[in-house]
Scaffold this motif. Structure first.
Motif, short mmCIF file in Angstrom:
data_model
loop_
_atom_site.label_atom_id
_atom_site.label_comp_id
_atom_site.label_asym_id
_atom_site.label_seq_id
_atom_site.Cartn_x
_atom_site.Cartn_y
_atom_site.Cartn_z
N ASN A 12 0.82 -1.21 0.00
CA ASN A 12 0.00 0.00 0.00
C ASN A 12 0.85 1.25 0.00
O ASN A 12 0.50 2.26 -0.63
CB ASN A 12 -0.95 0.00 1.19
CG ASN A 12 -2.10 -0.95 1.01
OD1 ASN A 12 -2.42 -1.35 -0.11
ND2 ASN A 12 -2.73 -1.34 2.10
N GLU A 13 1.99 1.21 0.68
CA GLU A 13 2.89 2.37 0.68
C GLU A 13 3.45 2.61 -0.71
O GLU A 13 3.45 3.74 -1.19
CB GLU A 13 4.03 2.14 1.68
CG GLU A 13 5.02 3.28 1.70
CD GLU A 13 6.23 3.02 2.59
OE1 GLU A 13 7.07 3.92 2.68
OE2 GLU A 13 6.32 1.91 3.17
N LYS A 14 3.89 1.56 -1.37
CA LYS A 14 4.47 1.72 -2.72
C LYS A 14 3.42 2.23 -3.72
O LYS A 14 3.69 3.16 -4.47
CB LYS A 14 5.07 0.41 -3.20
CG LYS A 14 6.36 0.04 -2.52
CD LYS A 14 7.02 -1.13 -3.21
CE LYS A 14 8.30 -1.54 -2.51
NZ LYS A 14 9.34 -0.55 -2.53
N VAL A 15 2.23 1.63 -3.71
CA VAL A 15 1.18 2.06 -4.63
C VAL A 15 0.75 3.50 -4.31
O VAL A 15 0.54 4.31 -5.21
CB VAL A 15 -0.02 1.10 -4.60
CG1 VAL A 15 -1.18 1.65 -5.40
CG2 VAL A 15 0.38 -0.26 -5.14
N GLY A 16 0.64 3.82 -3.03
CA GLY A 16 0.24 5.17 -2.63
C GLY A 16 1.25 6.21 -3.06
O GLY A 16 0.88 7.30 -3.50
N ARG A 17 2.54 5.88 -2.94
CA ARG A 17 3.57 6.84 -3.35
C ARG A 17 3.59 7.01 -4.86
O ARG A 17 3.87 8.10 -5.36
CB ARG A 17 4.91 6.42 -2.80
CG ARG A 17 4.93 6.59 -1.27
CD ARG A 17 6.18 6.22 -0.58
NE ARG A 17 7.26 7.14 -0.38
CZ ARG A 17 7.21 8.38 0.07
NH1 ARG A 17 6.05 8.93 0.29
NH2 ARG A 17 8.28 9.08 0.27
N ILE A 18 3.30 5.96 -5.60
CA ILE A 18 3.20 6.08 -7.06
C ILE A 18 1.95 6.88 -7.42
O ILE A 18 1.98 7.72 -8.33
CB ILE A 18 3.19 4.68 -7.72
CG1 ILE A 18 4.56 4.02 -7.55
CG2 ILE A 18 2.80 4.76 -9.18
CD1 ILE A 18 4.60 2.55 -7.92
N ALA A 32 -10.20 10.26 -9.56
CA ALA A 32 -10.73 9.04 -8.94
C ALA A 32 -9.60 8.04 -8.69
O ALA A 32 -9.54 7.43 -7.62
CB ALA A 32 -11.80 8.41 -9.83
N GLY A 33 -8.70 7.88 -9.64
CA GLY A 33 -7.56 6.99 -9.46
C GLY A 33 -6.65 7.46 -8.35
O GLY A 33 -6.20 6.67 -7.50
N TYR A 34 -6.38 8.76 -8.31
CA TYR A 34 -5.54 9.34 -7.26
C TYR A 34 -6.15 9.12 -5.89
O TYR A 34 -5.48 8.70 -4.95
CB TYR A 34 -5.38 10.84 -7.55
CG TYR A 34 -4.77 11.65 -6.45
CD1 TYR A 34 -3.40 11.60 -6.20
CD2 TYR A 34 -5.54 12.50 -5.67
CE1 TYR A 34 -2.82 12.35 -5.20
CE2 TYR A 34 -4.97 13.25 -4.67
CZ TYR A 34 -3.62 13.18 -4.44
OH TYR A 34 -3.06 13.92 -3.44
N PHE A 35 -7.43 9.37 -5.79
CA PHE A 35 -8.15 9.24 -4.52
C PHE A 35 -8.23 7.78 -4.07
O PHE A 35 -7.95 7.45 -2.92
CB PHE A 35 -9.55 9.84 -4.67
CG PHE A 35 -10.39 9.75 -3.45
CD1 PHE A 35 -10.18 10.59 -2.38
CD2 PHE A 35 -11.41 8.82 -3.37
CE1 PHE A 35 -10.96 10.51 -1.24
CE2 PHE A 35 -12.20 8.72 -2.24
CZ PHE A 35 -11.96 9.58 -1.17
N MET A 36 -8.61 6.89 -4.98
CA MET A 36 -8.83 5.49 -4.61
C MET A 36 -7.52 4.73 -4.37
O MET A 36 -7.43 3.95 -3.42
CB MET A 36 -9.65 4.78 -5.69
CG MET A 36 -11.06 5.31 -5.85
SD MET A 36 -12.04 5.32 -4.36
CE MET A 36 -12.33 3.60 -4.12
N LEU A 37 -6.53 4.95 -5.21
CA LEU A 37 -5.26 4.23 -5.02
C LEU A 37 -4.44 4.79 -3.87
O LEU A 37 -3.62 4.10 -3.29
CB LEU A 37 -4.45 4.25 -6.32
CG LEU A 37 -5.05 3.50 -7.49
CD1 LEU A 37 -4.19 3.66 -8.74
CD2 LEU A 37 -5.24 2.02 -7.16
N GLY A 38 -4.67 6.04 -3.53
CA GLY A 38 -3.95 6.65 -2.40
C GLY A 38 -4.68 6.52 -1.08
O GLY A 38 -4.15 6.85 -0.03
N GLY A 39 -5.91 6.00 -1.10
CA GLY A 39 -6.73 5.91 0.11
C GLY A 39 -6.14 5.01 1.18
O GLY A 39 -6.10 5.37 2.36
N ALA A 40 -5.65 3.84 0.79
CA ALA A 40 -5.08 2.91 1.77
C ALA A 40 -3.81 3.49 2.39
O ALA A 40 -3.57 3.34 3.59
CB ALA A 40 -4.78 1.57 1.11
N TYR A 41 -3.00 4.18 1.59
CA TYR A 41 -1.78 4.80 2.10
C TYR A 41 -2.13 5.95 3.05
O TYR A 41 -1.48 6.11 4.09
CB TYR A 41 -0.92 5.27 0.94
CG TYR A 41 0.42 5.85 1.34
CD1 TYR A 41 1.27 5.14 2.19
CD2 TYR A 41 0.83 7.08 0.87
CE1 TYR A 41 2.50 5.66 2.54
CE2 TYR A 41 2.06 7.60 1.22
CZ TYR A 41 2.89 6.89 2.06
OH TYR A 41 4.11 7.41 2.42
#
Length: 168
Positions: free
Chosen positions: A16-22, A59-68
């Motif tokens: 989640n950290e890696k995906v959130g930072r990307i 939407a992608g920014y919000f959803m993929l960064g949500g867990a991070y």
């Protein structure tokens, strides 16, 4: 706590950290699309794709960064009583609220998967001039919901460990 649960928590949080930072870099793509749309609107005729593409990127920014964001503790918390409670009471309350959030996210994921299946099966498009396919953004949303679900399960495991007197 069993070693496999500790490994699970570490793997999920690292992913989640890696995906959130990307995902943070999607903000630059969003700014580029919006800048292009504003420039094109004033220089020549408006581009029909920029507004909807901006919404999809957001939407992608919000959803993929949500867990991070959850992992970093960026979520809003009512701190009226919470700061005065002991660590054990906090863990107990957090476990109950995380369990409720897990139920909510599970239902949300279920609906998202059904909606994504429909979009893929029937080639669903958004109404408007550009008419983009909806499946890609729905897939990204399902992935983001799944990531939040996994992150919340890690929180629950951590809270149970804390209630048992151990930290992960």
């Amino acid at each position: 706590m069993p070693a496999f649960l500790i490994a699970y928590v570490r793997i999920v949080e690292k992913f989640n950290e890696k995906v959130g930072r990307i995902a943070m870099y999607l903000l630059f793509a969003l700014m580029g699309v919006m800048l292009w749309g504003a420039f094109a609107r004033s220089a020549w005729h408006p581009q029909v794709w920029t507004d909807e593409m901006g919404q999809f990127l957001l939407a992608g920014y919000f959803m993929l960064g949500g867990a991070y964001a959850l992992q970093l503790g960026s979520a809003v918390r009512m701190d009226v009583f919470y700061s005065q409670w002991s660590d054990r009471t906090r863990a107990m309350v957090d476990a109950v609220t995380i369990f409720a959030l897990l139920c909510y996210l599970a239902v949300l994921l279920w609906g998202g998967v059904e909606s994504t299946q429909y979009a893929l099966q029937y080639g669903e498009r958004r109404s408007g001039l550009w008419r983009p396919y909806m499946a890609p953004v729905k897939i990204v949303m399902c992935i983001g919901i799944l990531m939040m679900l996994l992150q919340c399960s890690c929180f629950l495991i951590r809270d149970i460990a804390r209630l048992r007197g151990r930290e992960i």
